[in-house]
Scaffold this motif. Structure first.
Motif, PDB file in Angstrom:
ATOM      1  N   PHE A 149     -88.229  20.992 -45.825  1.00 49.34           N
ATOM      2  CA  PHE A 149     -88.212  20.617 -44.548  1.00 49.34           C
ATOM      3  C   PHE A 149     -89.149  21.485 -43.625  1.00 49.34           C
ATOM      4  N   ALA A 150     -88.876  22.802 -43.759  1.00 52.13           N
ATOM      5  CA  ALA A 150     -89.771  23.595 -42.781  1.00 52.13           C
ATOM      6  C   ALA A 150     -91.084  23.629 -43.150  1.00 52.13           C
ATOM      7  N   HIS A 151     -91.478  23.298 -44.426  1.00 55.08           N
ATOM      8  CA  HIS A 151     -92.795  23.444 -45.104  1.00 55.08           C
ATOM      9  C   HIS A 151     -93.548  22.171 -44.431  1.00 55.08           C
ATOM     10  N   TYR A 152     -92.706  21.231 -44.725  1.00 56.30           N
ATOM     11  CA  TYR A 152     -93.611  19.756 -44.112  1.00 56.30           C
ATOM     12  C   TYR A 152     -93.805  19.707 -42.718  1.00 56.30           C
ATOM     13  N   LEU A 153     -92.705  20.039 -42.082  1.00 51.72           N
ATOM     14  CA  LEU A 153     -92.973  20.209 -40.640  1.00 51.72           C
ATOM     15  C   LEU A 153     -93.990  21.026 -40.137  1.00 51.72           C
ATOM     16  N   ARG A 154     -94.194  22.289 -40.641  1.00 55.43           N
ATOM     17  CA  ARG A 154     -95.282  22.744 -40.441  1.00 55.43           C
ATOM     18  C   ARG A 154     -96.543  22.340 -40.833  1.00 55.43           C
ATOM     19  N   LEU A 155     -96.797  21.644 -41.752  1.00 47.82           N
ATOM     20  CA  LEU A 155     -98.124  20.998 -42.299  1.00 47.82           C
ATOM     21  C   LEU A 155     -98.083  19.712 -42.046  1.00 47.82           C
ATOM     22  N   THR A 156     -97.413  18.889 -41.609  1.00 46.37           N
ATOM     23  CA  THR A 156     -97.400  17.503 -41.473  1.00 46.37           C
ATOM     24  C   THR A 156     -98.453  17.204 -40.602  1.00 46.37           C
ATOM     25  N   ALA A 157     -99.271  15.899 -41.105  1.00 49.28           N
ATOM     26  CA  ALA A 157    -100.243  15.564 -40.021  1.00 49.28           C
ATOM     27  C   ALA A 157     -99.714  14.507 -38.919  1.00 49.28           C
ATOM     28  N   ASP A 158     -98.321  14.271 -39.009  1.00 51.44           N
ATOM     29  CA  ASP A 158     -97.827  13.548 -38.004  1.00 51.44           C
ATOM     30  C   ASP A 158     -97.416  14.335 -36.830  1.00 51.44           C
ATOM     31  N   THR A 159     -98.372  14.665 -36.190  1.00 53.92           N
ATOM     32  CA  THR A 159     -98.209  15.652 -35.004  1.00 53.92           C
ATOM     33  C   THR A 159     -97.432  15.143 -33.735  1.00 53.92           C
ATOM     34  N   THR A 160     -97.088  13.704 -33.693  1.00 54.84           N
ATOM     35  CA  THR A 160     -96.345  13.177 -32.640  1.00 54.84           C
ATOM     36  C   THR A 160     -94.682  13.644 -32.970  1.00 54.84           C
ATOM     37  N   VAL A 161     -94.321  13.225 -34.219  1.00 52.30           N
ATOM     38  CA  VAL A 161     -93.079  13.609 -34.601  1.00 52.30           C
ATOM     39  C   VAL A 161     -92.858  15.137 -34.484  1.00 52.30           C
ATOM     40  N   LYS A 162     -93.666  15.886 -34.944  1.00 49.39           N
ATOM     41  CA  LYS A 162     -93.453  17.475 -34.887  1.00 49.39           C
ATOM     42  C   LYS A 162     -93.451  17.769 -33.334  1.00 49.39           C
ATOM     43  N   ALA A 163     -94.143  17.098 -32.447  1.00 51.59           N
ATOM     44  CA  ALA A 163     -94.207  17.705 -31.016  1.00 51.59           C
ATOM     45  C   ALA A 163     -92.461  17.179 -30.659  1.00 51.59           C
ATOM     46  N   VAL A 164     -92.160  16.145 -30.952  1.00 50.97           N
ATOM     47  CA  VAL A 164     -90.832  15.645 -30.315  1.00 50.97           C
ATOM     48  C   VAL A 164     -89.784  16.793 -30.914  1.00 50.97           C
ATOM     49  N   VAL A 165     -89.815  17.053 -32.214  1.00 48.97           N
ATOM     50  CA  VAL A 165     -88.905  18.137 -32.822  1.00 48.97           C
ATOM     51  C   VAL A 165     -88.896  19.432 -31.979  1.00 48.97           C
ATOM     52  N   MET A 166     -90.244  19.847 -31.818  1.00 52.49           N
ATOM     53  CA  MET A 166     -90.433  21.349 -31.173  1.00 52.49           C
ATOM     54  C   MET A 166     -89.974  21.181 -29.703  1.00 52.49           C
ATOM     55  N   GLU A 167     -90.424  20.157 -29.306  1.00 53.75           N
ATOM     56  CA  GLU A 167     -90.016  20.180 -27.965  1.00 53.75           C
ATOM     57  C   GLU A 167     -88.684  20.065 -27.356  1.00 53.75           C
ATOM     58  N   ASP A 168     -87.868  19.265 -28.276  1.00 54.27           N
ATOM     59  CA  ASP A 168     -86.530  18.916 -28.121  1.00 54.27           C
ATOM     60  C   ASP A 168     -85.729  20.429 -28.459  1.00 54.27           C
ATOM     61  N   SER A 169     -86.394  20.873 -29.628  1.00 50.08           N
ATOM     62  CA  SER A 169     -85.695  22.475 -29.958  1.00 50.08           C
ATOM     63  C   SER A 169     -85.827  23.353 -28.819  1.00 50.08           C
ATOM     64  N   ALA A 170     -87.178  23.263 -28.204  1.00 47.66           N
ATOM     65  CA  ALA A 170     -87.455  24.045 -27.058  1.00 47.66           C
ATOM     66  C   ALA A 170     -86.420  23.836 -25.861  1.00 47.66           C
ATOM     67  N   ALA A 171     -86.016  22.514 -25.604  1.00 46.27           N
ATOM     68  CA  ALA A 171     -85.483  22.001 -24.572  1.00 46.27           C
ATOM     69  C   ALA A 171     -83.811  22.714 -24.771  1.00 46.27           C
ATOM     70  N   LEU A 172     -83.273  22.220 -25.962  1.00 40.43           N
ATOM     71  CA  LEU A 172     -81.942  22.913 -26.222  1.00 40.43           C
ATOM     72  C   LEU A 172     -82.024  24.364 -25.854  1.00 40.43           C
ATOM     73  N   ALA A 173     -83.015  24.974 -26.453  1.00 36.21           N
ATOM     74  CA  ALA A 173     -83.122  26.751 -26.162  1.00 36.21           C
ATOM     75  C   ALA A 173     -83.152  26.884 -24.666  1.00 36.21           C
ATOM     76  N   GLY A 174     -83.862  25.943 -23.878  1.00 33.17           N
ATOM     77  CA  GLY A 174     -83.910  26.283 -22.583  1.00 33.17           C
ATOM     78  C   GLY A 174     -82.959  25.927 -21.778  1.00 33.17           C
ATOM     79  N   LEU A 175     -81.964  24.939 -22.132  1.00 41.04           N
ATOM     80  CA  LEU A 175     -80.972  24.574 -21.623  1.00 41.04           C
ATOM     81  C   LEU A 175     -79.938  25.782 -21.564  1.00 41.04           C
ATOM     82  N   MET A 176     -79.963  26.297 -22.920  1.00 41.73           N
ATOM     83  CA  MET A 176     -79.035  27.814 -23.084  1.00 41.73           C
ATOM     84  C   MET A 176     -79.391  28.848 -22.136  1.00 41.73           C
ATOM     85  N   LEU A 177     -80.862  28.973 -21.775  1.00 43.45           N
ATOM     86  CA  LEU A 177     -81.457  30.202 -21.262  1.00 43.45           C
ATOM     87  C   LEU A 177     -80.796  30.051 -19.560  1.00 43.45           C
TER      88      LEU A 177
END
Length: 312
Positions: A149-177
């Protein structure tokens, strides 16, 4: 559902969640006077703008090849995704860092934080649902590619889904902050905690924008297929009758699920022109059968090193 269809659904889910969350956070930030909540509102606005750009990228990249764009429009998604990363930086990170510094230097008066806690709780649930949708798609694609999973997410050419996963992860971290900042203010009575939370949210967004910007820039410049795939392509070419050597191999990712292959190939000297032509056809068929993402194959018959002319 097609790969583009899955990506579009994932992005639309994220955009819908972020739009509602942005409004709620802005109201809560104004009522409570919390800079961290206002930073989170800016974060969600930036995410919404980002996802609108990503939907645009997905739609425009679906256009078929034409005379002016013979290899299609797949690369256009990386242009829009790069702009989306810039929007995350400018719209979210810059505002959050500025607001955090302003709070630390000038202070602020906080109102009742109750509404902020309620909004943060609801936002956490919605962001979690959006993140779950993105992770499910990435997991499914990683399983199809037989990659971690982690290797695929790092190298995937589908950067739209990568953006959603990273931004939502950052959003959850931001909410906790943001919640931590509000709690710190309540416990200590000092607004420094709220300012620090806003700064950390801004730095988190800077990191996300940098990672996404770098990923899209690499693909715009031109990134080859993974080494394992390149080795497999070379192996497949050498298994074709009449091909005795692969002198040079170039692969290029043109979009998610779109790879171009170009190679200088040494054929048996005794092969006829017809045999060379059919060998090229067989090579293309074998490559596409093994790697469905290969869309274009260009083979250049080239003499081996030992056969090169020493002069004109």
């Amino acid at each position: 559902m097609t790969e583009n269809g899955e990506s579009t659904f994932t992005v639309i889910v994220a955009a819908a969640a972020n739009l509602g969350i942005a409004v709620a956070k802005a109201v809560a930030g104004i009522v409570s006077g919390s800079s961290a909540m206002l930073s989170e509102a800016a974060h969600s606005v930036a995410d919404t703008v980002t996802e609108v750009m990503l939907v645009t990228a997905l739609k425009r990249s679906e256009k078929p090849a034409d005379e002016d764009h013979p290899v299609g429009y797949a690369g256009e998604r990386y242009v829009w995704a790069l702009l989306a990363a810039v929007a995350t930086f400018v719209g979210g990170a810059v505002f959050s860092v500025y607001d955090g510094i302003h709070t630390l230097t000038h202070g602020e008066e906080l109102g009742d934080p109750t509404i902020s806690y309620v909004v943060l709780g609801v936002a956490f649930v919605l962001e979690g649902f959006s993140l779950r949708t993105g992770i499910r798609q990435v997991k499914a694609e990683a399983e199809r590619m037989k990659a971690p999973f982690a290797h695929y997410l790092r190298l995937t050419a589908d950067t739209t889904v990568k953006a959603v996963v990273m931004e939502d992860s950052a959003a959850l971290a931001g909410l906790m902050l943001a919640a931590g900042g509000l709690l710190g203010v309540q416990i200590t009575g000092s607004t420094v905690w709220d300012g620090v939370a806003s700064l950390l949210i801004g730095l988190l967004l800077v990191y996300v924008a940098w990672v996404l910007g770098r990923s899209n820039a690499e693909l715009l410049i031109g990134r080859p297929a993974p080494r394992r795939m390149r080795d497999g392509i070379r192996e497949e070419l050498l298994s074709v009758p009449h091909i005795v050597g692969v002198l040079d191999l170039i692969t290029l990712i043109q979009g998610p699920g779109e790879v171009m292959v170009a190679a200088k190939v040494d054929f048996r000297d005794v092969s006829s022109a017809e045999q060379v032509e059919w060998a090229c056809e067989d090579a293309e068929s074998q490559l596409r059968e093994r790697y469905p993402s290969i869309r274009r194959v260009y083979l250049d018959p080239t003499p081996g090193v030992g056969q090169r002319r020493t002069g004109p």
